[in-house]
Design an enzyme around this catalytic site. Structure first.
Site, PDB file in Angstrom:
ATOM      1  N   ASP A   1       0.786  -1.237   0.000  1.00  0.00           N
ATOM      2  CA  ASP A   1       0.000   0.000   0.000  1.00  0.00           C
ATOM      3  C   ASP A   1       0.820   1.289   0.000  1.00  0.00           C
ATOM      4  O   ASP A   1       0.277   2.383  -0.188  1.00  0.00           O
ATOM      5  CB  ASP A   1      -0.984   0.002   1.189  1.00  0.00           C
ATOM      6  CG  ASP A   1      -0.301  -0.222   2.540  1.00  0.00           C
ATOM      7  OD1 ASP A   1       0.859   0.206   2.718  1.00  0.00           O
ATOM      8  OD2 ASP A   1      -0.942  -0.823   3.432  1.00  0.00           O
TER       9      ASP A   1
ATOM     10  N   HIS B   1       6.479  -7.917  -1.521  1.00  0.00           N
ATOM     11  CA  HIS B   1       5.353  -8.261  -2.395  1.00  0.00           C
ATOM     12  C   HIS B   1       5.029  -7.177  -3.422  1.00  0.00           C
ATOM     13  O   HIS B   1       3.951  -7.175  -3.995  1.00  0.00           O
ATOM     14  CB  HIS B   1       4.117  -8.615  -1.553  1.00  0.00           C
ATOM     15  CG  HIS B   1       4.316  -9.843  -0.710  1.00  0.00           C
ATOM     16  ND1 HIS B   1       3.517 -10.180   0.352  1.00  0.00           N
ATOM     17  CD2 HIS B   1       5.248 -10.831  -0.799  1.00  0.00           C
ATOM     18  CE1 HIS B   1       3.942 -11.315   0.892  1.00  0.00           C
ATOM     19  NE2 HIS B   1       4.998 -11.722   0.216  1.00  0.00           N
TER      20      HIS B   1
ATOM     21  N   CYS C   1       9.331  -6.809 -20.767  1.00  0.00           N
ATOM     22  CA  CYS C   1      10.672  -6.240 -20.571  1.00  0.00           C
ATOM     23  C   CYS C   1      10.887  -5.670 -19.176  1.00  0.00           C
ATOM     24  O   CYS C   1      11.947  -5.133 -18.880  1.00  0.00           O
ATOM     25  CB  CYS C   1      10.967  -5.177 -21.631  1.00  0.00           C
ATOM     26  SG  CYS C   1      10.063  -3.624 -21.385  1.00  0.00           S
TER      27      CYS C   1
ATOM     28  N   CYS D   1       3.195  -1.015 -22.784  1.00  0.00           N
ATOM     29  CA  CYS D   1       4.574  -0.617 -22.483  1.00  0.00           C
ATOM     30  C   CYS D   1       5.109   0.335 -23.556  1.00  0.00           C
ATOM     31  O   CYS D   1       5.018   0.045 -24.757  1.00  0.00           O
ATOM     32  CB  CYS D   1       5.453  -1.856 -22.390  1.00  0.00           C
ATOM     33  SG  CYS D   1       7.173  -1.465 -22.042  1.00  0.00           S
TER      34      CYS D   1
ATOM     35  N   CYS E   1       8.265  -1.514 -25.372  1.00  0.00           N
ATOM     36  CA  CYS E   1       8.145  -2.667 -26.266  1.00  0.00           C
ATOM     37  C   CYS E   1       6.715  -2.954 -26.725  1.00  0.00           C
ATOM     38  O   CYS E   1       6.499  -3.859 -27.535  1.00  0.00           O
ATOM     39  CB  CYS E   1       8.745  -3.913 -25.591  1.00  0.00           C
ATOM     40  SG  CYS E   1       7.756  -4.514 -24.231  1.00  0.00           S
TER      41      CYS E   1
ATOM     42  N   GLY F   1       1.975  -7.237  12.986  1.00  0.00           N
ATOM     43  CA  GLY F   1       0.771  -7.302  12.171  1.00  0.00           C
ATOM     44  C   GLY F   1       0.824  -8.250  10.990  1.00  0.00           C
ATOM     45  O   GLY F   1       0.279  -7.946   9.931  1.00  0.00           O
TER      46      GLY F   1
ATOM     47  N   SER G   1       0.123 -12.445   9.919  1.00  0.00           N
ATOM     48  CA  SER G   1      -0.384 -13.739  10.394  1.00  0.00           C
ATOM     49  C   SER G   1       0.711 -14.802  10.348  1.00  0.00           C
ATOM     50  O   SER G   1       0.522 -15.901  10.862  1.00  0.00           O
ATOM     51  CB  SER G   1      -1.587 -14.171   9.549  1.00  0.00           C
ATOM     52  OG  SER G   1      -1.206 -14.236   8.189  1.00  0.00           O
TER      53      SER G   1
ATOM     54  N   ASN H   1       0.850  -8.078  17.883  1.00  0.00           N
ATOM     55  CA  ASN H   1      -0.326  -8.564  17.158  1.00  0.00           C
ATOM     56  C   ASN H   1      -1.451  -8.767  18.177  1.00  0.00           C
ATOM     57  O   ASN H   1      -1.198  -9.255  19.266  1.00  0.00           O
ATOM     58  CB  ASN H   1       0.017  -9.902  16.469  1.00  0.00           C
ATOM     59  CG  ASN H   1      -0.947 -10.260  15.358  1.00  0.00           C
ATOM     60  OD1 ASN H   1      -2.162 -10.215  15.543  1.00  0.00           O
ATOM     61  ND2 ASN H   1      -0.415 -10.612  14.208  1.00  0.00           N
ATOM     62  N   PRO H   2      -2.685  -8.406  17.840  1.00  0.00           N
ATOM     63  CA  PRO H   2      -3.768  -8.647  18.796  1.00  0.00           C
ATOM     64  C   PRO H   2      -4.129 -10.122  18.939  1.00  0.00           C
ATOM     65  O   PRO H   2      -4.832 -10.498  19.881  1.00  0.00           O
ATOM     66  CB  PRO H   2      -4.956  -7.866  18.227  1.00  0.00           C
ATOM     67  CG  PRO H   2      -4.560  -7.374  16.889  1.00  0.00           C
ATOM     68  CD  PRO H   2      -3.128  -7.680  16.644  1.00  0.00           C
TER      69      PRO H   2
END
Ligand code: APR
Length: 240
Positions: free
Chosen positions: A105, A120, A131, A147, A150, A187, A189, A213-214
Site C-alpha cells: 500500500d 510483495h 521487458c 509498455c 516494447c 501485524g 499472520s 499482534n492482537p
C-alpha cells in the site's frame, strides 16, 4: 500495557534492528487485512487469493487490473497511522535499521520510511510483462495503455499467488535478518512464506524476537516476547 524490562533494555541498546510488517500495521489506517478479524477481502464473489493469482493474470488480465485499480482507488485516501509514523522514527534511532514489509500500500513510505524492502511489490507501480519496464501510478499518474518501450501489456507490479518474489528482495531481507540483534514482527499472520521465514532466520542467528499482534500466530511460539494488541497503540510504548 507495561513493556517487559528485558524488551525495554533490548530496544534501548540494540544497534541492528529488523522490522517485518504485514497487513495488520495498516489495519488502523482502514486497509482491510487478508486473514482474521472478519475483514477478509472478497471481491465480485472471488476470494483474494483467486483474483490475485498468477493463474488469473494468465486467464484474465483486465479482471486483475480491475481489482487492483479498485484497491488503489480505495487506498488513495487513506493515511499512515501511529504505527507507520513510529516505525519511520526508528530509522533515525538505530544505527542499522531495516524495514521489510509484505504490504503493497505504500503507507510506510508515506510516513517517511526510506529504503523499505517490499517483498510483495507496490500497488502504485505497473510493470511490463515482457521487458519489466516500470511505470509509476502514484499521485494520480495514469499508466500507458501498453509498455512504451516494447508495446507489451502492463501488469500490477505486485507479487500474486503462485509467483516468485522480486529478484533480490528476499535475499537482502534474509541477510539483514541473519545479522540483526532485535527483530520486531508487526501485524502479520505469519502464514505466507518466504516472508514468514525471516523471523526464524533472525531467531536462529541469535536475535531477540518480539511480536506485536492482537492475536496469536504461528510465529508467537518462537518469540521471546509477544505484545498482544494493536500496533498503533503499542509501538510508541517501546521508546518511552
Ligand atoms: N495491529 C497489529 N496487528 C494487527 C492489527 C493491528 N491493529 N489488526 C490486525 N492485526 C493482525 C491480525 O491479527 C493478523 O495476524 O494482522 C495480521 C494480518 O494477517 P494477514 O491478513 O494474513 O496479513 P499478512 O500476514 O500481511 O499476509 C501476508 O498474504 O495475501 C497475502 O500478499 C498478501 O502480503 C500479504 C500476505
Amino acid at each position: 500495557m507495561q513493556i517487559p524490562s528485558e524488551l525495554r533494555r533490548r530496544f534501548a541498546e540494540a544497534r541492528r534492528v529488523l522490522v517485518l510488517t504485514g497487513a495488520g500495521v495498516s489495519a488502523e489506517s482502514g486497509v482491510p487485512t487478508f486473514r482474521g478479524g472478519g475483514n477478509t477481502a472478497v471481491w465480485k464473489g472471488l476470494p483474494f487469493d483467486v483474483i490475485s493469482s498468477a493463474e488469473m493474470l494468465e486467464r484474465n488480465l483486465p479482471a486483475v487490473w480491475e481489482w487492483f485499480d479498485y484497491r488503489r482507488d480505495f487506498i488513495e485516501s487513506l493515511t499512515p497511522n501511529a504505527a507507520h509514523h513510529e516505525i519511520a522514527l526508528w530509522q533515525e534511532r538505530f544505527p542499522e535499521f531495516t524495514l521489510v514489509t509484505q504490504n503493497i500500500d505504500g503507507l510506510h513510505q508515506k510516513a517517511g520510511s526510506r529504503d523499505v524492502i517490499e517483498l510483495h511489490g507496490n500497488i502504485w507501480r505497473a510493470r511490463c510483462i515482457a521487458c519489466r519496464s516500470f511505470y509509476d501510478m502514484a499521485s494520480g499518474k495514469k499508466r500507458p495503455e501498453a509498455c512504451l518501450e516494447c508495446g507489451d501489456p502492463l501488469r500490477p507490479d505486485v507479487v500474486l499467488f503462485g509467483e516468485l518474489l522480486p529478484p533480490g528482495a528476499f535475499e537482502r531481507a534474509a541477510e539483514r535478518a541473519a545479522s540483526c540483534e532485535l527483530c520486531i514482527v508487526i501485524g502479520t499472520s505469519g502464514l505466507v512464506y518466504p516472508a514468514a521465514g525471516l523471523p526464524e532466520i533472525a531467531k536462529s542467528a541469535g536475535a531477540f524476537l518480539c511480536e506485536v499482534n492482537p492475536e496469536p500466530t504461528p510465529l508467537s511460539r518462537l518469540c521471546d516476547e509477544v505484545l498482544m494488541g494493536k500496533a498503533g497503540e503499542i509501538l510508541q510504548l517501546l521508546r518511552s
